[in-house]
Design an enzyme around this catalytic site. Structure first.
Site, short mmCIF file in Angstrom:
data_model
loop_
_atom_site.label_atom_id
_atom_site.label_comp_id
_atom_site.label_asym_id
_atom_site.label_seq_id
_atom_site.Cartn_x
_atom_site.Cartn_y
_atom_site.Cartn_z
N CYS A 135 1.61 -15.30 -1.83
CA CYS A 135 3.05 -15.33 -1.58
C CYS A 135 3.38 -15.42 -0.08
CB CYS A 135 3.71 -14.09 -2.17
SG CYS A 135 2.78 -12.58 -1.92
N GLN A 162 5.88 -6.79 3.95
CA GLN A 162 5.79 -7.26 2.57
C GLN A 162 6.40 -6.28 1.57
OE1 GLN A 162 1.58 -9.37 3.63
NE2 GLN A 162 2.00 -9.20 1.46
N1 HSE Z 1 -0.82 -10.12 -2.32
C1 HSE Z 1 0.59 -10.16 -2.15
C2 HSE Z 1 1.14 -8.80 -1.85
C3 HSE Z 1 1.30 -10.67 -3.35
O1 HSE Z 1 0.45 -7.82 -2.11
O2 HSE Z 1 2.24 -8.70 -1.37
C4 HSE Z 1 0.76 -11.83 -4.08
O3 HSE Z 1 0.54 -13.00 -3.39
#
Ligand code: HSE
Length: 369
Positions: A135, A162
């Site tokens: 993402c 994130q």
């Molecule tokens: N690995 C990403 C995350 C989400 O933990 O935010 C998936 O792509």
């Protein structure tokens, strides 16, 4: 008629995918067949043509009858079912949200606003596995793909912010539960204007440290805090999420043999479903900001440039502003005082849309066209 098996449509990414497919009238021109690991024999979703029966997602023979399989079921399912299908001689198209097959030699990472030409080439050359990217990587490329296209990037450092959704639905619930817990614990103190802010802060710190504070999924408080670790450790000190930045970006761009260095710190913050990133970009030359902004906005239909002022930034460049939309705003665009070829930008994108479901939906359309 072409048959498309859909697996994992009840999960978070799968549900977003289904909503987008209904919204874009994607159900038409093919026969959708719904598979489930837990709901076989039950009634499936009504996509406008009446409720659909659900088949067993572990039934490799049934899956092998499909021309295309779209999976949002997760990595363990892919690890188990994909090789079984291929070993059985199945030559259909496999479209997947999980990371399992992303870096295999036989797969294509799909992000068509950025690599449509490479997807077309892969289709011509007989590639059968089309996998959605990480993402953070997909959202970064949607944001600054125009600069990559012009070959103006020497290297990038990405500092990420994130959202909980990237960790999963249970993590999103846990974040909200943590927020609720904190709010409840400070409610009485907040209601009394005579209480000092330091007393409120002490109460919040005590609640964060309470062994009953809900941390089952994140392993630590995220609300009123952050977690500078995403995914597992690599041997070189990076996390796997940080490694994906360089590995997947260069694969998506078709330049794994001549990679652009990309590295940084990936951090989980208390946003629900939008990932944000602060990028430091070393440009290959000193370019005027208006030329840079033009290249950014002309790259695709979803990226926008937010003027570098406080009011527009606050209203348009945040998870709160972007959540649930396909827009990818890029703001805080300026040259760093490090030198005229050092650019910084900040970008936000919905982790479940361009970060997960949308590239898959569009890959299916491309494959069926
Ligand atoms: N690995 C990403 C995350 C989400 O933990 O935010 C998936 O792509």
């Amino acid at each position: 008629m072409v048959s498309v098996g859909i697996v994992g449509w009840r999960g978070m990414v799968g549900s977003v995918l289904m909503d987008r497919m209904v919204a874009e009238n994607d159900f038409g021109g093919f026969e959708p067949v719904f598979f489930s690991t837990s709901q076989a024999g039950k009634t499936g979703p009504d996509i406008g043509t009446g409720p659909q029966p659900v088949l067993d997602a572990n039934d490799v023979d049934k899956l092998a009858e499909m021309d295309v399989v779209v999976s949002c079921q997760g990595g363990s399912y892919t690890e188990q079912i994909h090789p079984a299908l291929r070993q059985r001689g199945w030559r259909g198209y496999w479209i997947d949200a999980a990371s399992t097959l992303r870096m295999t030699d036989d797969s294509m990472i799909v992000l068509d606003p950025v690599n449509h030409r490479l997807i077309d080439k892969a289709l011509e050359s007989g590639t059968k596995d089309y996998i959605g990217g990480n993402c953070t990587v997909s959202l970064m490329l949607m944001a600054v793909g125009g600069l990559f296209e012009k070959n103006w990037i020497e290297w990038i450092t990405s500092m990420t912010y994130q959202s909980a959704s990237g960790a999963g639905a249970n993590n999103m619930r846990e974040l909200v539960a943590q927020m609720g817990c904190l709010g409840d614990s400070a409610k009485a103190l907040l209601a009394d204007p005579a209480v000092s802010i330091l007393d409120i802060d002490r109460q919040i710190s005590a609640t964060l440290a309470d062994p009953d504070f809900p941390t089952q999924y994140f392993g630590a408080p995220l609300a009123a805090s952050l977690i500078p670790w995403i995914d597992r450790a690599m041997e070189n000190g990076q996390t796997r999420e940080e490694w994906k930045g360089v590995a997947e970006t260069n694969k998506i761009l078709g330049r794994s043999q001549n990679p652009i260095p990309i590295d940084g710190q990936c951090v989980r913050v208390g946003a629900m479903r939008c990932h944000s990133q602060a990028l430091t970009i070393k440009l290959t030359e000193d370019l005027p900001l208006n030329v840079i902004e033009d290249a950014i906005v002309s790259a695709n239909d979803w990226v926008t440039v937010i003027p570098n002022d406080k009011a527009t930034t606050l209203s348009g460049l945040s998870p709160a502003a972007v959540s649930g939309t396909l827009g990818v705003p890029v703001g805080r665009v300026r040259k760093l005082i490090l030198g005229p070829d050092y650019l910084t930008v900040f970008t936000v994108g919905d982790q479940l849309l361009w970060g997960a479901a949308e590239p898959l939906r569009r890959a299916l359309r491309i494959i069926l066209s």
